[in-house]
Design an enzyme around this catalytic site. Structure first.
Site, mmCIF file in Angstrom:
data_model
loop_
_atom_site.group_PDB
_atom_site.id
_atom_site.type_symbol
_atom_site.label_atom_id
_atom_site.label_comp_id
_atom_site.label_asym_id
_atom_site.label_seq_id
_atom_site.Cartn_x
_atom_site.Cartn_y
_atom_site.Cartn_z
ATOM 1 N N VAL A 177 41.601 41.340 44.394
ATOM 2 C CA VAL A 177 41.036 42.153 43.319
ATOM 3 C C VAL A 177 39.931 41.387 42.591
ATOM 4 O O VAL A 177 39.467 41.821 41.539
ATOM 5 C CB VAL A 177 42.118 42.587 42.294
ATOM 6 C CG1 VAL A 177 43.106 43.540 42.935
ATOM 7 C CG2 VAL A 177 42.837 41.375 41.699
ATOM 8 N N SER A 205 40.409 48.976 41.037
ATOM 9 C CA SER A 205 41.703 48.485 40.562
ATOM 10 C C SER A 205 41.792 48.416 39.048
ATOM 11 O O SER A 205 42.882 48.509 38.481
ATOM 12 C CB SER A 205 42.005 47.106 41.159
ATOM 13 O OG SER A 205 41.062 46.138 40.736
ATOM 14 N N ARG A 262 36.574 39.225 43.980
ATOM 15 C CA ARG A 262 35.277 39.575 44.547
ATOM 16 C C ARG A 262 35.396 39.491 46.069
ATOM 17 O O ARG A 262 36.114 38.653 46.613
ATOM 18 C CB ARG A 262 34.178 38.615 44.054
ATOM 19 C CG ARG A 262 33.705 38.895 42.635
ATOM 20 C CD ARG A 262 32.911 40.190 42.575
ATOM 21 N NE ARG A 262 32.321 40.446 41.263
ATOM 22 C CZ ARG A 262 32.839 41.245 40.353
ATOM 23 N NH1 ARG A 262 34.015 41.829 40.572
ATOM 24 N NH2 ARG A 262 32.221 41.461 39.197
ATOM 25 N N ASP A 274 40.466 45.544 47.397
ATOM 26 C CA ASP A 274 39.780 46.425 46.464
ATOM 27 C C ASP A 274 38.298 46.080 46.360
ATOM 28 O O ASP A 274 37.530 46.844 45.778
ATOM 29 C CB ASP A 274 40.436 46.324 45.079
ATOM 30 C CG ASP A 274 39.862 47.310 44.083
ATOM 31 O OD1 ASP A 274 39.853 48.518 44.396
ATOM 32 O OD2 ASP A 274 39.419 46.886 42.998
ATOM 33 N N GLU A 303 29.539 46.842 49.606
ATOM 34 C CA GLU A 303 30.172 48.021 49.034
ATOM 35 C C GLU A 303 29.151 49.146 48.918
ATOM 36 O O GLU A 303 28.038 48.901 48.433
ATOM 37 C CB GLU A 303 30.772 47.690 47.661
ATOM 38 C CG GLU A 303 31.885 46.658 47.744
ATOM 39 C CD GLU A 303 32.515 46.336 46.390
ATOM 40 O OE1 GLU A 303 32.085 46.922 45.362
ATOM 41 O OE2 GLU A 303 33.432 45.504 46.352
ATOM 42 N N HIS A 322 36.919 49.504 44.999
ATOM 43 C CA HIS A 322 36.585 48.732 43.794
ATOM 44 C C HIS A 322 36.984 49.514 42.538
ATOM 45 O O HIS A 322 36.173 49.762 41.650
ATOM 46 C CB HIS A 322 35.087 48.411 43.763
ATOM 47 C CG HIS A 322 34.773 47.190 42.929
ATOM 48 N ND1 HIS A 322 33.762 46.321 43.244
ATOM 49 C CD2 HIS A 322 35.319 46.700 41.790
ATOM 50 C CE1 HIS A 322 33.700 45.352 42.357
ATOM 51 N NE2 HIS A 322 34.655 45.556 41.455
#
Length: 326
Positions: free
Chosen positions: A230, A282, A232, A256, A261, A280
């Protein structure tokens, strides 16, 4: 009457919550997308980086002639920091405190999903297939939280309350930590990875943590262990993780965050039954955007009264001083 309102530039991605308009009451506000940022910055005192995934500040930096303070609507500041900013007198603050509990709940949820095999149950339900299975207990299992800042501590509290044995990994080794008990030095990480059932990454991305979990580190995991990230995406060497998952050297991963991304459709991670993927999110619970704006507005009022803003980032280390993360 002298106008004492500061000028605030808000860097956004084309949209922003209506709650943002409240900042107009205490400041002159300029709203700017990435393309508009160089034209908006001259003469501005404050920059609010609402679009926290943007890297446009570095390119627009020559236009920041009067800038004194940058606030980021995220806990991580790795996308923002660049050499000119690091060596300038501009203060950087982050949104520490907004995401701690939500991210901790996410981590606990993924631990439970793995232990109770919920992801398999969902797949079986989609096919209307009844298949009895035995699942795992989490009580008594061992978790290592890499990153001992506020988010890591919130994670430790949630996992400990669920009956797990939790340790930390941080910049300095220490015993008798109030949240972790034992904290292992990051330099000794490889020596302790093999003793944990869950390894949770909640560290900031710095030069020291980039690629922290690579093939060498993954080879130290228990084959029954799961990785949860959670922090990077670049904390993990993604190709090495894919290889370890494919070979069965670790049991699973909940991710996550990713190097790229959104995660490309071509990534093999999408098709792995032992991988949980979330986009992304969380820390993003209902009301989080309003909380971010409230935090910035509170900090802006401190600034207006001549007080130091909260959550000042150590620009050399990449996180808030006094909240050691790695």
């Amino acid at each position: 009457m002298t106008d004492t309102k500061p000028t605030v530039v808000i860097l956004h991605d084309g949209t922003y919550p209506l709650a943002m308009l409240g900042i107009n009451d205490i400041a002159h506000v300029r709203y700017a997308t990435e393309d508009e940022l160089p034209q908006a910055l001259p003469g501005a005192d404050v920059l609010f980086v609402w679009h926290f995934l943007s890297e446009a500040v570095a390119e627009a930096w020559p236009a920041a002639t009067d800038l004194r303070w940058i606030h980021v609507a995220s806990a991580g500041v790795d996308r923002l920091l660049f050499d000119e900013l690091r060596h300038s007198g501009v203060v950087v603050t982050n949104s520490r405190g907004i995401f701690d509990r939500p991210m901790a709940e996410y981590v606990l949820a993924t631990v439970l999903a793995f232990a109770k095999d919920l992801h398999t149950s969902i797949r079986l339900q989609d096919g209307k297939h009844w298949q009895h299975r035995e699942t795992e207990r989490i009580e008594g299992t061992a978790a290592l939280v890499v990153g001992t800042g506020p988010i890591g501590r919130a994670i430790a509290a949630q996992l400990s309350a669920a009956g797990m044995s939790v340790s930390g990994a941080g910049r300095l080794a220490r015993a008798d930590d109030p949240d972790f008990g034992d904290v292992h030095a990051s330099d000794d990480l490889h020596g302790v990875l093999g003793t944990f059932d869950y390894v949770i990454l909640a560290a900031p991305l710095t030069e020291q943590t980039r690629g922290l979990i690579d093939a060498t580190a993954l080879a130290r995991f228990k084959p029954t262990a799961r990785l949860i990230n959670v922090g990077r995406g670049s904390l993990v060497v993604q190709e090495d993780l894919v290889e370890a998952l494919t070979a069965g050297r670790i049991a699973g991963a909940a991710l996550d965050v990713f190097d790229i991304e959104p995660l490309p459709e071509t990534s093999p991670l999408w098709d792995m039954s032992n991988v949980l993927i979330s986009p992304h999110m969380s820390g993003d619970t209902i009301g989080w955007t309003e909380d971010l704006i409230t935090l910035f507005t509170t900090n802006l009022r401190r600034y207006l009264h001549g007080n130091d803003p909260a959550n000042v980032v150590d620009k050399q280390r990449g996180y808030v001083s006094g909240s050691e993360s790695t």
